[in-house]
Design a protein around this motif. Structure first.
Motif, PDB file in Angstrom:
ATOM      1  N   ASN A 114      18.221  26.378 -11.178  1.00 37.50           N
ATOM      2  CA  ASN A 114      16.775  26.178 -11.287  1.00 37.50           C
ATOM      3  C   ASN A 114      16.050  27.448 -10.814  1.00 37.50           C
ATOM      4  N   ASP A 115      15.524  28.227 -11.744  1.00 39.75           N
ATOM      5  CA  ASP A 115      14.748  29.414 -11.357  1.00 39.75           C
ATOM      6  C   ASP A 115      13.712  29.703 -12.451  1.00 39.75           C
ATOM      7  N   PRO A 116      12.729  30.571 -12.156  1.00 42.90           N
ATOM      8  CA  PRO A 116      11.659  30.799 -13.141  1.00 42.90           C
ATOM      9  C   PRO A 116      12.149  31.386 -14.471  1.00 42.90           C
ATOM     10  N   PHE A 117      13.264  32.111 -14.441  1.00 45.83           N
ATOM     11  CA  PHE A 117      13.823  32.638 -15.700  1.00 45.83           C
ATOM     12  C   PHE A 117      14.218  31.480 -16.616  1.00 45.83           C
ATOM     13  N   TYR A 118      14.982  30.544 -16.067  1.00 51.47           N
ATOM     14  CA  TYR A 118      15.440  29.428 -16.908  1.00 51.47           C
ATOM     15  C   TYR A 118      14.315  28.419 -17.170  1.00 51.47           C
ATOM     16  N   ILE A 119      13.356  28.312 -16.244  1.00 49.94           N
ATOM     17  CA  ILE A 119      12.209  27.434 -16.510  1.00 49.94           C
ATOM     18  C   ILE A 119      11.446  27.961 -17.734  1.00 49.94           C
ATOM     19  N   ALA A 140      25.123  43.070  -6.922  1.00 48.30           N
ATOM     20  CA  ALA A 140      25.560  42.286  -8.083  1.00 48.30           C
ATOM     21  C   ALA A 140      25.435  40.820  -7.692  1.00 48.30           C
ATOM     22  N   PHE A 141      24.772  40.003  -8.537  1.00 49.07           N
ATOM     23  CA  PHE A 141      24.483  38.649  -8.050  1.00 49.07           C
ATOM     24  C   PHE A 141      25.677  37.714  -8.137  1.00 49.07           C
ATOM     25  N   LYS A 142      26.607  37.969  -9.074  1.00 56.24           N
ATOM     26  CA  LYS A 142      27.754  37.053  -9.191  1.00 56.24           C
ATOM     27  C   LYS A 142      28.847  37.706 -10.036  1.00 56.24           C
ATOM     28  N   ALA A 178      27.564  42.927 -16.733  1.00 60.31           N
ATOM     29  CA  ALA A 178      27.056  43.885 -17.726  1.00 60.31           C
ATOM     30  C   ALA A 178      25.944  44.765 -17.136  1.00 60.31           C
ATOM     31  N   ARG A 179      25.082  44.178 -16.320  1.00 58.50           N
ATOM     32  CA  ARG A 179      24.002  44.979 -15.702  1.00 58.50           C
ATOM     33  C   ARG A 179      24.605  46.028 -14.775  1.00 58.50           C
ATOM     34  N   GLN A 180      25.610  45.599 -14.002  1.00 56.41           N
ATOM     35  CA  GLN A 180      26.283  46.527 -13.088  1.00 56.41           C
ATOM     36  C   GLN A 180      26.946  47.659 -13.875  1.00 56.41           C
ATOM     37  N   SER A 224      28.575  36.999 -16.918  1.00 59.39           N
ATOM     38  CA  SER A 224      28.524  38.137 -17.852  1.00 59.39           C
ATOM     39  C   SER A 224      27.307  39.015 -17.617  1.00 59.39           C
ATOM     40  N   THR A 225      26.183  38.410 -17.269  1.00 60.53           N
ATOM     41  CA  THR A 225      24.960  39.196 -17.100  1.00 60.53           C
ATOM     42  C   THR A 225      25.067  40.111 -15.875  1.00 60.53           C
ATOM     43  N   SER A 226      25.603  39.589 -14.784  1.00 56.96           N
ATOM     44  CA  SER A 226      25.767  40.392 -13.571  1.00 56.96           C
ATOM     45  C   SER A 226      26.721  41.557 -13.842  1.00 56.96           C
ATOM     46  N   PHE A 242      15.897  43.257 -11.298  1.00 55.19           N
ATOM     47  CA  PHE A 242      15.945  42.639 -12.628  1.00 55.19           C
ATOM     48  C   PHE A 242      15.143  41.350 -12.509  1.00 55.19           C
ATOM     49  N   ASP A 243      14.434  40.975 -13.558  1.00 63.35           N
ATOM     50  CA  ASP A 243      13.644  39.736 -13.630  1.00 63.35           C
ATOM     51  C   ASP A 243      12.236  39.895 -13.042  1.00 63.35           C
ATOM     52  N   ALA A 244      11.390  38.939 -13.405  1.00 65.31           N
ATOM     53  CA  ALA A 244       9.970  39.027 -13.037  1.00 65.31           C
ATOM     54  C   ALA A 244       9.408  37.655 -12.699  1.00 65.31           C
ATOM     55  N   THR A 255      20.439  43.110  -9.228  1.00 67.20           N
ATOM     56  CA  THR A 255      20.709  42.717 -10.615  1.00 67.20           C
ATOM     57  C   THR A 255      20.076  41.414 -11.104  1.00 67.20           C
ATOM     58  N   ASN A 256      19.432  40.640 -10.236  1.00 67.28           N
ATOM     59  CA  ASN A 256      18.668  39.497 -10.752  1.00 67.28           C
ATOM     60  C   ASN A 256      17.558  39.113  -9.780  1.00 67.28           C
ATOM     61  N   LEU A 257      16.909  38.028 -10.137  1.00 61.70           N
ATOM     62  CA  LEU A 257      15.735  37.559  -9.397  1.00 61.70           C
ATOM     63  C   LEU A 257      16.018  37.349  -7.904  1.00 61.70           C
ATOM     64  N   PHE A 258      17.100  36.623  -7.596  1.00 64.52           N
ATOM     65  CA  PHE A 258      17.374  36.304  -6.190  1.00 64.52           C
ATOM     66  C   PHE A 258      17.896  37.528  -5.424  1.00 64.52           C
ATOM     67  N   ALA A 259      18.647  38.392  -6.122  1.00 61.92           N
ATOM     68  CA  ALA A 259      19.124  39.623  -5.493  1.00 61.92           C
ATOM     69  C   ALA A 259      17.939  40.522  -5.145  1.00 61.92           C
ATOM     70  N   ASP A 272      21.512  33.516 -22.712  1.00 57.55           N
ATOM     71  CA  ASP A 272      21.535  34.377 -21.518  1.00 57.55           C
ATOM     72  C   ASP A 272      22.933  34.913 -21.229  1.00 57.55           C
ATOM     73  N   THR A 273      23.776  34.122 -20.627  1.00 60.60           N
ATOM     74  CA  THR A 273      25.141  34.558 -20.322  1.00 60.60           C
ATOM     75  C   THR A 273      26.060  34.223 -21.493  1.00 60.60           C
ATOM     76  N   THR A 274      27.233  34.847 -21.500  1.00 60.56           N
ATOM     77  CA  THR A 274      28.171  34.578 -22.573  1.00 60.56           C
ATOM     78  C   THR A 274      29.548  34.252 -21.982  1.00 60.56           C
TER      79      THR A 274
HETATM   80  O1  T6T Z   1      18.715  37.079 -14.284  1.00 58.35           O
HETATM   81  C1  T6T Z   1      18.606  35.755 -14.706  1.00 58.35           C
HETATM   82  C2  T6T Z   1      19.720  35.470 -15.696  1.00 58.35           C
HETATM   83  O2  T6T Z   1      19.669  36.403 -16.746  1.00 58.35           O
HETATM   84  C3  T6T Z   1      21.076  35.576 -14.988  1.00 58.35           C
HETATM   85  O3  T6T Z   1      22.123  35.286 -15.866  1.00 58.35           O
HETATM   86  C4  T6T Z   1      21.094  34.655 -13.787  1.00 58.35           C
HETATM   87  O4  T6T Z   1      20.012  34.958 -12.934  1.00 58.35           O
HETATM   88  C5  T6T Z   1      18.711  34.818 -13.521  1.00 58.35           C
HETATM   89  O5  T6T Z   1      18.548  33.492 -13.936  1.00 58.35           O
HETATM   90  C6  T6T Z   1      17.631  35.132 -12.478  1.00 58.35           C
HETATM   91  O6  T6T Z   1      17.744  34.334 -11.341  1.00 58.35           O
END
Ligand code: T6T
Length: 314
Positions: A37-42, A157-159, A167-169, A163-165, A243-245, A217-221, A115-117
């Motif tokens: 549950n975060d603003p990106f997925y909301i 790196a958030f996780k 790839a960003r790294q 895949s997103t973490s 990363f993220d806004a 690399t992401n919102l919480f990081a 988002d992720t793959t």
């Molecule tokens: O950065 C996004 C998302 O792209 C990533 O896969 C997980 O974290 C977020 O939802 C942001 O918290």
């Protein structure tokens, strides 16, 4: 409005993918399982609901309490048991989610990745995501400029395995290597926990007085990294590209605790994923891989970037 919790999917349907007309879609259900549950997925969910509504489709969203494969997997299994017309999911781990999603497909529930793959995304009818490597590279260039091409830089790196973490790294590491005056001191993992990101940053500053920059690399990081800098009284001295806004990140940007944010377009991801699901279900043209844009937000352009800020609710 965003709905959470489940709405029961239609059961007993005998039509299979590609055999439906658009009129047949009315009343059927699309399942949505974000990472957490975060603003990106909301923001993504709001767009999914709007797009689905246009076809008379219902959306059943089930949101994991943590960004964890072990938490997400049982949610996949229970969602699949309700037989939605399609499932849109952001897998929290590229490997661990493959078996439950393969089972979903085998049970007749087509899967679209948002988002992720997955390590092997072939089982999905589509994969809609930010170009995360490119986003990481953009972060490297933005950070290099902010630190005047000097000093030590760190990645949060958030996780690992998401895949997103990863790839960003990777995108960041490849690109920062082209800035010869900068020493990259490596990545540390915060497990999507802002408090952990804050303590990583405080320890890194203590150990490296010449630390000049951080890529989170992401919102919480990013949120946690900014808090860590403030705790260490180093806000502004060490530059952060996040990363993220989300709205907390925007406040941190306004205060000067963060200098740049790479914002994704979660609404575009959601809208396009529904379009692909509809195409798949009705035998239309399906695009296996779709890339969505990022934009870099700074204090200077913030006013013109209001649309890029993520939603806290629909
Ligand atoms: O950065 C996004 C998302 O792209 C990533 O896969 C997980 O974290 C977020 O939802 C942001 O918290």
């Amino acid at each position: 409005a965003c709905t959470t919790g489940s709405q029961n999917a239609e059961s007993g349907s005998t039509e299979s993918a590609g055999q439906l007309t658009e009129a047949d879609l009315a009343g059927k259900t699309i399942g949505f399982i974000p990472g957490v549950n975060d603003p990106f997925y909301i923001s993504m969910q709001c767009a999914i609901e709007t797009a689905a509504e246009g076809y008379g489709l219902k959306v059943s969203a089930q949101i994991p309490e943590q960004f964890e494969a072990a938490v997400q997997t049982p949610i996949v299994n229970s969602m699949v048991a309700t037989k939605p017309a399609a499932l849109l999911i952001a897998p929290t781990d590229g490997k661990a989610l493959e078996p439950p999603l393969k089972q979903a497909v085998d049970a007749g529930v087509p899967v679209g990745l948002v988002d992720t793959t997955l390590d092997d995304p072939e089982l999905a009818f589509t994969s809609v995501a930010t170009d995360n490597e490119q986003g990481g590279a953009a972060a490297a260039d933005a950070l290099a400029e902010l630190v005047d091409g000097k000093g030590k830089v760190l990645v949060i790196a958030f996780k690992a395995g998401a895949s997103t973490s990863d790839a960003r790294q990777k995108g960041f590491e490849d690109q920062i290597a082209t800035h010869s005056g900068i020493e990259y001191i490596g990545a540390q993992i915060n497990d999507n926990d802002p408090a952990k990101a804050a303590s990583i940053v405080q320890a890194a500053i203590a150990a490296n007085p010449d630390l000049t920059g951080i890529f989170a690399t992401n919102l919480f990081a990013a949120q946690g990294a900014a808090t860590g800098l403030r705790n260490a009284n180093a806000q502004g001295d060490v530059k952060i590209v996040g990363f993220d806004a989300g709205s907390t990140q925007i406040e941190q940007l306004e205060r000067g605790d963060v200098q740049a944010l790479v914002a994704q377009k979660p609404s575009d991801i959601g809208t396009q994923a529904v379009e692909q699901a509809v195409a798949y279900l009705t035998g239309g043209d399906v695009t296996p891989q779709i890339g969505t844009e990022t934009v870099v937000i700074t204090q200077e352009n913030l006013e013109s970037m209001q649309d890029a800020i993520y939603k806290e609710s629909c």
